[in-house]
Design a protein around this motif. Structure first.
Motif, mmCIF file in Angstrom:
data_model
loop_
_atom_site.group_PDB
_atom_site.id
_atom_site.type_symbol
_atom_site.label_atom_id
_atom_site.label_comp_id
_atom_site.label_asym_id
_atom_site.label_seq_id
_atom_site.Cartn_x
_atom_site.Cartn_y
_atom_site.Cartn_z
ATOM 1 N N TYR A 286 -10.765 -14.706 -32.854
ATOM 2 C CA TYR A 286 -11.776 -14.721 -33.917
ATOM 3 C C TYR A 286 -11.506 -15.855 -34.902
ATOM 4 C CZ TYR A 286 -14.318 -13.171 -38.095
ATOM 5 O OH TYR A 286 -15.132 -13.114 -39.194
ATOM 6 N N SER A 287 -10.258 -16.001 -35.311
ATOM 7 C CA SER A 287 -9.893 -17.032 -36.283
ATOM 8 C C SER A 287 -10.103 -18.429 -35.715
ATOM 9 C CB SER A 287 -8.429 -16.855 -36.706
ATOM 10 O OG SER A 287 -8.208 -15.560 -37.220
ATOM 11 N N SER A 288 -9.739 -18.629 -34.454
ATOM 12 C CA SER A 288 -9.863 -19.945 -33.828
ATOM 13 C C SER A 288 -11.328 -20.355 -33.702
ATOM 14 C CB SER A 288 -9.214 -19.940 -32.439
ATOM 15 O OG SER A 288 -7.831 -19.675 -32.530
ATOM 16 N N LEU A 289 -12.194 -19.416 -33.321
ATOM 17 C CA LEU A 289 -13.608 -19.728 -33.141
ATOM 18 C C LEU A 289 -14.284 -20.098 -34.457
ATOM 19 C CD1 LEU A 289 -14.665 -17.009 -30.535
ATOM 20 C CD2 LEU A 289 -14.294 -19.444 -30.127
ATOM 21 N N PHE A 290 -13.776 -19.540 -35.576
ATOM 22 C CA PHE A 290 -14.377 -19.822 -36.879
ATOM 23 C C PHE A 290 -13.600 -20.876 -37.670
ATOM 24 C CE2 PHE A 290 -16.487 -15.878 -35.841
ATOM 25 C CZ PHE A 290 -17.753 -16.051 -36.364
ATOM 26 N N GLY A 291 -12.612 -21.510 -37.019
ATOM 27 C CA GLY A 291 -11.897 -22.612 -37.654
ATOM 28 C C GLY A 291 -10.993 -22.205 -38.793
ATOM 29 N N ILE A 292 -10.494 -20.959 -38.781
ATOM 30 C CA ILE A 292 -9.607 -20.471 -39.849
ATOM 31 C C ILE A 292 -8.161 -20.565 -39.371
ATOM 32 C CG2 ILE A 292 -9.004 -18.526 -41.336
ATOM 33 C CD1 ILE A 292 -11.847 -17.467 -40.897
ATOM 34 N N PRO A 293 -7.322 -21.383 -40.005
ATOM 35 C CA PRO A 293 -5.918 -21.455 -39.600
ATOM 36 C C PRO A 293 -5.155 -20.219 -40.074
ATOM 37 C CG PRO A 293 -6.312 -22.902 -41.472
ATOM 38 C CD PRO A 293 -7.640 -22.312 -41.112
ATOM 39 N N VAL A 294 -4.613 -19.462 -39.135
ATOM 40 C CA VAL A 294 -3.845 -18.267 -39.482
ATOM 41 C C VAL A 294 -2.452 -18.373 -38.894
ATOM 42 C CG1 VAL A 294 -5.891 -16.791 -39.608
ATOM 43 C CG2 VAL A 294 -4.627 -16.960 -37.458
ATOM 44 N N SER A 295 -1.572 -17.536 -39.376
ATOM 45 C CA SER A 295 -0.215 -17.483 -38.863
ATOM 46 C C SER A 295 -0.165 -16.508 -37.690
ATOM 47 C CB SER A 295 0.744 -17.022 -39.960
ATOM 48 O OG SER A 295 1.984 -16.654 -39.400
ATOM 49 N N THR A 296 0.284 -17.001 -36.530
ATOM 50 C CA THR A 296 0.438 -16.110 -35.382
ATOM 51 C C THR A 296 1.522 -15.070 -35.653
ATOM 52 O OG1 THR A 296 1.923 -17.745 -34.375
ATOM 53 C CG2 THR A 296 -0.373 -17.792 -33.698
ATOM 54 N N THR A 297 2.529 -15.445 -36.432
ATOM 55 C CA THR A 297 3.586 -14.495 -36.802
ATOM 56 C C THR A 297 3.020 -13.373 -37.655
ATOM 57 O OG1 THR A 297 5.190 -16.310 -36.809
ATOM 58 C CG2 THR A 297 5.846 -14.273 -37.884
ATOM 59 N N HIS A 298 2.253 -13.736 -38.692
ATOM 60 C CA HIS A 298 1.623 -12.727 -39.535
ATOM 61 C C HIS A 298 0.770 -11.781 -38.699
ATOM 62 C CE1 HIS A 298 2.252 -15.208 -43.276
ATOM 63 N NE2 HIS A 298 2.360 -14.002 -43.772
ATOM 64 N N THR A 299 -0.051 -12.362 -37.839
ATOM 65 C CA THR A 299 -1.000 -11.576 -37.062
ATOM 66 C C THR A 299 -0.301 -10.593 -36.144
ATOM 67 O OG1 THR A 299 -2.539 -13.446 -37.116
ATOM 68 C CG2 THR A 299 -2.973 -11.728 -35.496
ATOM 69 N N LYS A 300 0.715 -11.068 -35.407
ATOM 70 C CA LYS A 300 1.392 -10.201 -34.446
ATOM 71 C C LYS A 300 2.193 -9.101 -35.147
ATOM 72 C CE LYS A 300 2.852 -8.785 -30.432
ATOM 73 N NZ LYS A 300 3.485 -9.677 -29.422
ATOM 74 N N THR A 301 2.932 -9.470 -36.181
ATOM 75 C CA THR A 301 3.758 -8.468 -36.849
ATOM 76 C C THR A 301 2.914 -7.429 -37.586
ATOM 77 O OG1 THR A 301 4.036 -10.034 -38.679
ATOM 78 C CG2 THR A 301 5.823 -9.881 -37.092
ATOM 79 N N SER A 302 1.795 -7.845 -38.185
ATOM 80 C CA SER A 302 0.934 -6.867 -38.852
ATOM 81 C C SER A 302 0.266 -5.955 -37.829
ATOM 82 C CB SER A 302 -0.113 -7.560 -39.718
ATOM 83 O OG SER A 302 -0.931 -8.413 -38.954
ATOM 84 N N ALA A 303 -0.056 -6.488 -36.635
ATOM 85 C CA ALA A 303 -0.607 -5.654 -35.567
ATOM 86 C C ALA A 303 0.416 -4.620 -35.114
ATOM 87 C CB ALA A 303 -1.043 -6.526 -34.391
ATOM 88 N N ILE A 304 1.680 -5.023 -35.015
ATOM 89 C CA ILE A 304 2.747 -4.086 -34.634
ATOM 90 C C ILE A 304 2.888 -2.983 -35.679
ATOM 91 C CG2 ILE A 304 5.243 -3.848 -34.291
ATOM 92 C CD1 ILE A 304 5.236 -6.634 -33.056
ATOM 93 N N MET A 305 2.799 -3.372 -36.953
ATOM 94 C CA MET A 305 2.889 -2.359 -38.006
ATOM 95 C C MET A 305 1.714 -1.394 -37.954
ATOM 96 S SD MET A 305 4.462 -4.276 -41.364
ATOM 97 C CE MET A 305 3.438 -5.748 -41.317
ATOM 98 N N GLY A 306 0.512 -1.911 -37.655
ATOM 99 C CA GLY A 306 -0.656 -1.041 -37.513
ATOM 100 C C GLY A 306 -0.490 -0.055 -36.382
ATOM 101 N N VAL A 307 0.073 -0.530 -35.272
ATOM 102 C CA VAL A 307 0.331 0.349 -34.127
ATOM 103 C C VAL A 307 1.359 1.423 -34.493
ATOM 104 C CG1 VAL A 307 1.426 0.392 -31.847
ATOM 105 C CG2 VAL A 307 -0.322 -1.320 -32.358
ATOM 106 N N GLY A 308 2.419 0.998 -35.168
ATOM 107 C CA GLY A 308 3.452 1.964 -35.563
ATOM 108 C C GLY A 308 2.938 3.014 -36.522
ATOM 109 N N ALA A 309 1.964 2.634 -37.359
ATOM 110 C CA ALA A 309 1.423 3.565 -38.356
ATOM 111 C C ALA A 309 0.566 4.661 -37.740
ATOM 112 C CB ALA A 309 0.599 2.794 -39.390
ATOM 113 N N VAL A 310 0.147 4.498 -36.473
ATOM 114 C CA VAL A 310 -0.654 5.536 -35.817
ATOM 115 C C VAL A 310 0.148 6.827 -35.715
ATOM 116 C CG1 VAL A 310 -1.732 6.226 -33.631
ATOM 117 C CG2 VAL A 310 -2.121 3.932 -34.554
ATOM 118 N N LYS A 311 1.435 6.697 -35.358
ATOM 119 C CA LYS A 311 2.296 7.884 -35.292
ATOM 120 C C LYS A 311 2.644 8.357 -36.698
ATOM 121 C CE LYS A 311 4.736 7.684 -30.850
ATOM 122 N NZ LYS A 311 6.057 7.565 -30.205
ATOM 123 N N ARG A 312 3.288 7.478 -37.418
ATOM 124 C CA ARG A 312 3.700 7.797 -38.790
ATOM 125 C C ARG A 312 4.234 6.513 -39.420
ATOM 126 N NH1 ARG A 312 7.322 9.364 -35.161
ATOM 127 N NH2 ARG A 312 9.518 8.795 -35.425
#
Length: 350
Positions: A286-312
Motif C-alpha cells: 500500500y505504501s509503495s503504490l502511494f509513494g509513501i516511504p515507510v520503515s520496513t522495520t517499523h511495519t514488521k515489528t508493529s505487525a508482530i505486536m498486533g498479532v501477539g495482542a490477539v492472545k493477550r
C-alpha cells in the motif's frame, strides 16, 4: 533524460567525489540488506519453517525481485526521497552533503547492528539527508516540507496500520481455522509462512531499494550539474545494480536481528508468523503504490505486536519493544547530527 551506464562509468572515473558518493550509496544498500532485510524472515526462522541460512538466501532472491519489479511499476518512492531536500545550486557542495549523509547511515547502522538491535535505514537515510542539507544551507531552507510530511505519514502508517492489520488478520485466521486439527494447521501454515516471508522480502526490496535508487539518482544529477532529478528516467541497469548489492548484503546474514525480532519480542506459532508476514507485506505494498516511504522495520515489528495482542498484551516482550523504540527515537537526531558534523567537516577539507 536516461542515464547510460557508459556515462555513469565516465563520471565515476572522472570525479573522485562522485565515485565516493556512489561507493557509499552501494555500501549503505549493502548494509540495509544485511541489517534490515533479516526482519522480513525473522518470524519464518523463529517458527522453524526454514533454517536461517536457507531463509536468508530466499530473502536475498526476493529482495532482488522487489527492487527490480516495483521500480518499473511505480517509482514514486524514489522520487519522494530525491525531492525531500535541496542541497543548493553548488553541485560540488551537494555531492559533499550526500557523502556526509551516507557516511552517517553506515556509522549509525553498523553500530546498532553490533548490539543486535534492528535499525531503520529508511529513517537513517531521511535524517542523514536532512542533517547535510541543514549544514549546507546553515538553516532549514533546504528541507522540502511537502515531501517531508510524507515521512510523518509513513511513521504513523507503519506503526498504526501494521499493528491493526496484524491484529485483524490473526483474529480472522483464529476464527476461520479454529476447528482445524493442530498438526494439520502447523503443516499448512508452515508452507504459507514461507510464502509470506517471500512476500515480505519482495516488498522490503520494493520499498528500501527505491529509496536508495533515489539517492544514487541525486548523486548522478549533481555530477550532471543539476540540482534535482526532474526529467531523468531510472534505467534498468541501475535497478539491477541496486538489487544485486542489496541481495549480497542479505546473504551475509543477520542472525542477531532475526533473534531479536522473531524470537525475543513475541513467542509465535506458525499461524501467527504467517499473519505478521502477510500484514507487513500488505502495508508495504500500500505504501509503495502511494509513494509513501515507510520503515520496513517499523511495519514488521508493529505487525508482530498486533498479532501477539490477539492472545493477550502480556504475550509481547515490552523490554525488547522498548529497546527498538529508543533506537528509532534516537535515529533522527543521531543520524542527523552525525551527517551535519560530517558535512561541515567535508566542506572544510574538500
Amino acid at each position: 533524460m536516461e542515464i547510460s551506464f557508459g556515462y555513469f562509468w565516465t563520471g565515476i572515473t572522472g570525479s573522485p567525489v562522485l565515485a565516493v558518493t556512489i561507493l557509499l550509496t552501494l555500501g549503505v544498500i549493502f548494509v540495509n540488506g544485511w541489517t534490515d532485510a533479516p526482519n522480513a524472515i525473522a518470524t519464518c526462522v523463529a517458527t522453524r519453517c526454514l533454517r536461517a541460512r536457507t531463509a536468508i538466501w530466499m530473502s536475498a532472491f526476493f529482495n532482488f525481485l522487489g527492487v527490480f519489479v516495483m521500480t518499473q511499476i511505480n517509482s514514486s518512492v524514489a522520487s519522494t526521497i530525491s525531492n525531500m531536500v535541496d542541497f543548493g545550486n553548488q553541485t560540488h557542495e551537494a555531492l559533499i552533503g550526500l557523502c556526509a549523509a551516507l557516511l552517517s547511515i553506515v556509522i549509525y547502522s553498523v553500530g546498532a547492528s553490533c548490539f543486535g538491535i534492528p535499525t531503520s535505514e529508511s529513517h537513517s537515510l531521511i535524517a542523514g539527508l536532512s542533517g547535510a542539507a541543514i549544514a549546507i544551507h546553515h538553516g532549514v531552507e533546504g528541507i522540502n516540507g511537502a515531501e517531508w510530511i510524507k515521512v510523518i505519514y509513513g511513521l504513523v502508517l507503519s506503526l498504526a496500520l501494521g499493528f491493526a492489520t496484524g491484529w485483524i488478520i490473526c483474529r480472522l485466521i483464529t476464527v476461520l481455522f479454529r476447528n482445524m486439527e493442530r498438526s494439520r494447521a502447523n503443516r499448512f501454515f508452515g508452507g504459507a509462512q514461507i510464502v509470506g516471508a517471500a512476500a515480505m522480502s519482495f516488498m522490503h526490496g520494493a520499498q528500501d531499494g527505491q529509496k536508495f535508487i533515489g539517492v544514487l539518482f541525486l548523486g548522478i544529477a549533481f555530477y550532471n550539474g543539476s540540482s534535482s532529478v526532474s526529467g531523468m528516467e531510472i534505467p534498468v541497469w541501475l535497478m539491477l545494480l541496486c538489487s544485486i548489492v542489496m541481495a549480497m548484503g542479505t546473504s551475509v546474514g543477520g542472525e542477531k536481528i532475526i533473534k531479536s525480532v522473531g524470537m525475543d519480542m513475541v513467542k509465535l506459532d506458525r499461524y501467527q508468523g504467517f499473519s505478521a508476514d502477510l500484514a507487513g507485506a500488505l502495508c508495504l505494498l500500500y505504501s509503495s503504490l502511494f509513494g509513501i516511504p515507510v520503515s520496513t522495520t517499523h511495519t514488521k515489528t508493529s505487525a508482530i505486536m498486533g498479532v501477539g495482542a490477539v492472545k493477550r498484551l502480556s504475550a509481547i516482550n515490552f523490554n525488547i519493544v522498548k529497546e527498538m523504540m529508543l533506537t528509532w527515537v534516537f535515529t533522527f537526531p543521531g543520524c542527523g547530527l552525525i551527517s551535519f558534523i560530517m558535512a561541515k567537516l567535508f566542506m572544510v577539507i574538500l
